[in-house]
Design a protein around this motif. Structure first.
Motif, mmCIF file in Angstrom:
data_model
loop_
_atom_site.group_PDB
_atom_site.id
_atom_site.type_symbol
_atom_site.label_atom_id
_atom_site.label_comp_id
_atom_site.label_asym_id
_atom_site.label_seq_id
_atom_site.Cartn_x
_atom_site.Cartn_y
_atom_site.Cartn_z
ATOM 1 N N ALA A 152 -13.963 -4.409 -0.248
ATOM 2 C CA ALA A 152 -13.376 -4.110 -1.553
ATOM 3 C C ALA A 152 -11.891 -4.410 -1.544
ATOM 4 C CB ALA A 152 -13.614 -2.646 -1.895
ATOM 5 N N LYS A 153 -11.373 -4.768 -2.703
ATOM 6 C CA LYS A 153 -9.932 -4.913 -2.877
ATOM 7 C C LYS A 153 -9.344 -3.511 -3.024
ATOM 8 C CE LYS A 153 -10.224 -9.443 -5.117
ATOM 9 N NZ LYS A 153 -11.688 -9.589 -4.888
ATOM 10 N N SER A 154 -8.269 -3.261 -2.320
ATOM 11 C CA SER A 154 -7.647 -1.935 -2.327
ATOM 12 C C SER A 154 -6.344 -1.969 -3.108
ATOM 13 C CB SER A 154 -7.377 -1.464 -0.895
ATOM 14 O OG SER A 154 -6.536 -2.379 -0.220
ATOM 15 N N LEU A 155 -6.176 -0.993 -3.980
ATOM 16 C CA LEU A 155 -4.910 -0.892 -4.711
ATOM 17 C C LEU A 155 -4.547 0.570 -4.911
ATOM 18 C CD1 LEU A 155 -5.181 -0.235 -8.097
ATOM 19 C CD2 LEU A 155 -6.464 -2.350 -7.911
ATOM 20 N N ALA A 156 -3.247 0.820 -4.937
ATOM 21 C CA ALA A 156 -2.734 2.173 -5.142
ATOM 22 C C ALA A 156 -1.956 2.211 -6.447
ATOM 23 C CB ALA A 156 -1.838 2.585 -3.978
ATOM 24 N N ILE A 157 -2.082 3.326 -7.150
ATOM 25 C CA ILE A 157 -1.353 3.513 -8.403
ATOM 26 C C ILE A 157 -0.338 4.624 -8.182
ATOM 27 C CG2 ILE A 157 -1.531 4.094 -10.853
ATOM 28 C CD1 ILE A 157 -4.379 2.985 -10.794
ATOM 29 N N ILE A 158 0.949 4.288 -8.334
ATOM 30 C CA ILE A 158 2.015 5.238 -8.056
ATOM 31 C C ILE A 158 2.929 5.373 -9.276
ATOM 32 C CG2 ILE A 158 1.985 4.581 -5.617
ATOM 33 C CD1 ILE A 158 4.738 3.226 -6.108
ATOM 34 N N SER A 159 3.738 6.420 -9.238
ATOM 35 C CA SER A 159 4.797 6.608 -10.231
ATOM 36 C C SER A 159 5.976 7.222 -9.503
ATOM 37 C CB SER A 159 4.346 7.528 -11.368
ATOM 38 O OG SER A 159 4.025 8.811 -10.861
ATOM 39 N N LEU A 211 0.193 3.323 1.661
ATOM 40 C CA LEU A 211 0.759 2.377 0.695
ATOM 41 C C LEU A 211 1.109 1.041 1.347
ATOM 42 C CD1 LEU A 211 3.070 4.805 -1.309
ATOM 43 C CD2 LEU A 211 1.006 3.685 -2.149
ATOM 44 N N LEU A 212 1.498 1.078 2.603
ATOM 45 C CA LEU A 212 1.833 -0.154 3.308
ATOM 46 C C LEU A 212 0.596 -0.960 3.697
ATOM 47 C CD1 LEU A 212 4.695 1.055 5.689
ATOM 48 C CD2 LEU A 212 4.896 -0.053 3.453
ATOM 49 N N SER A 213 -0.579 -0.367 3.502
ATOM 50 C CA SER A 213 -1.824 -1.026 3.917
ATOM 51 C C SER A 213 -2.621 -1.607 2.758
ATOM 52 C CB SER A 213 -2.711 -0.020 4.681
ATOM 53 O OG SER A 213 -2.043 0.489 5.813
ATOM 54 N N VAL A 214 -2.391 -1.134 1.535
ATOM 55 C CA VAL A 214 -3.202 -1.603 0.412
ATOM 56 C C VAL A 214 -2.847 -3.037 0.044
ATOM 57 C CG1 VAL A 214 -3.580 0.708 -0.530
ATOM 58 C CG2 VAL A 214 -1.588 -0.633 -1.282
ATOM 59 N N GLU A 215 -3.759 -3.657 -0.697
ATOM 60 C CA GLU A 215 -3.570 -5.050 -1.099
ATOM 61 C C GLU A 215 -2.472 -5.206 -2.138
ATOM 62 O OE1 GLU A 215 -6.266 -8.367 -3.402
ATOM 63 O OE2 GLU A 215 -7.218 -7.161 -1.850
#
Length: 295
Positions: free
Chosen positions: A29-36, A159-163
């Motif tokens: 799977a493609k990995s993504l993080a959502i931050i604010s 966070l340093l590992s996600v795509e």
């Protein structure tokens, strides 16, 4: 690190052989993080509705609620939390056992403090988590991490590992300042991670576009960082109505402005991913990068 990688790969291969998957191409799977940069910008609500929009477009999505202390994905859906990531470590359950189903058959893992603890656990537990994560990854198109406000030493490693990372902010000056600070902090540690900018609760699309241009210019000037603008979501009263009714707004009010905006963002994102998938550059997997950071 080599010993850890070898042990993890051996464990994964044993699982594939026992499942009859040996010899098949391994899907990830493609990995993504959502931050604010700060809380209160509607990040969790966007994460949930964006995940459902991807699901509606034929993608299998696993949503991790990592907004520690403010975990509310299940509340936004009106569901009852059965298991969280904590049960993976404290009770030895598999990821498949703690994954719950939401609207549109969305897979999600409820919030809890367990994931940040894996960076402090012994090697055996970390290897167990990583093998479970790699196995789960083979069943989904996207794994989305709804991160909490602020960045800790533990969440930084993830966070340093996600795509890629979605940076969600509003047009308010304090929100923009905090969003830039988060971007800068992550960029100091890893310049190559792609970011995408999103603006939420915007008064109108023109204001949003000008705000995005200003933030992009600052990122380019001071960080030498490209910050593609993915789109904006209007300040829509139906979003609050949906929250009160504990139903995702893309399902409760599919024709409202916010729902249409999220659907358009999902379509634009998928089209962009389709174009970029033609690249021949092979990047380390999400699990491989996490393993490297553990070491």
């Amino acid at each position: 690190m080599n010993d850890q990688a070898r042990l993890l790969r051996e464990q994964i291969e044993r699982h594939r052989e026992s499942s009859g998957h040996e010899g098949r191409p391994h899907k990830e799977a493609k990995s993504l993080a959502i931050i604010s940069g700060k809380g209160g910008v509607g990040k969790s609500n966007f994460s949930l509705n964006f995940s459902i929009a991807l699901q509606q477009k034929g993608n299998k999505v696993l949503l991790f609620d990592l907004d520690i202390g403010m975990a509310n994905i299940d509340i936004l859906m009106g569901t009852t939390q059965g298991y969280s990531i904590v049960h993976l470590f404290e009770e030895g359950r598999t990821l498949d056992q703690i994954i719950q189903r939401g609207p549109e058959n969305l897979s999600y893992i409820a919030g809890g403090s367990g994931l940040t603890e894996i960076f402090k656990m012994d090697e055996q537990k970390r290897r167990y988590f990583l093998s479970q994560l790699e196995e789960a990854s083979s069943h989904y198109d996207y794994i989305i991490f709804d991160m909490g406000a602020g960045i800790t030493d533990e969440t930084l490693q993830l966070l340093l590992s996600v795509e890629e990372i979605f940076l969600l902010t509003t047009c308010e000056p304090t929100s923009l300042t905090d969003a830039y600070s988060a971007l800068k902090y992550i960029n100091i540690h890893e310049e190559s991670i792609p970011f995408k900018l999103l603006l939420n609760k915007v008064p109108d699309f023109q204001v949003a576009a000008k705000t995005a241009e200003r933030l992009q210019a600052v990122a380019k000037q001071f960080l030498k960082k490209d910050l593609p603008y993915l789109g904006s979501i209007p300040d829509d009263r139906y979003v609050l109505h949906a929250v009160m009714e504990q139903t995702p707004f893309v399902l409760k009010y599919p024709k409202c402005q916010a729902s249409r905006a999220v659907a358009n963002i999902a379509s634009y994102y998928l089209e962009d991913k389709k174009k970029s998938s033609t690249s021949t550059n092979q990047k380390p997997s999400f699990v491989a990068k996490l393993l490297r950071l553990f070491s």
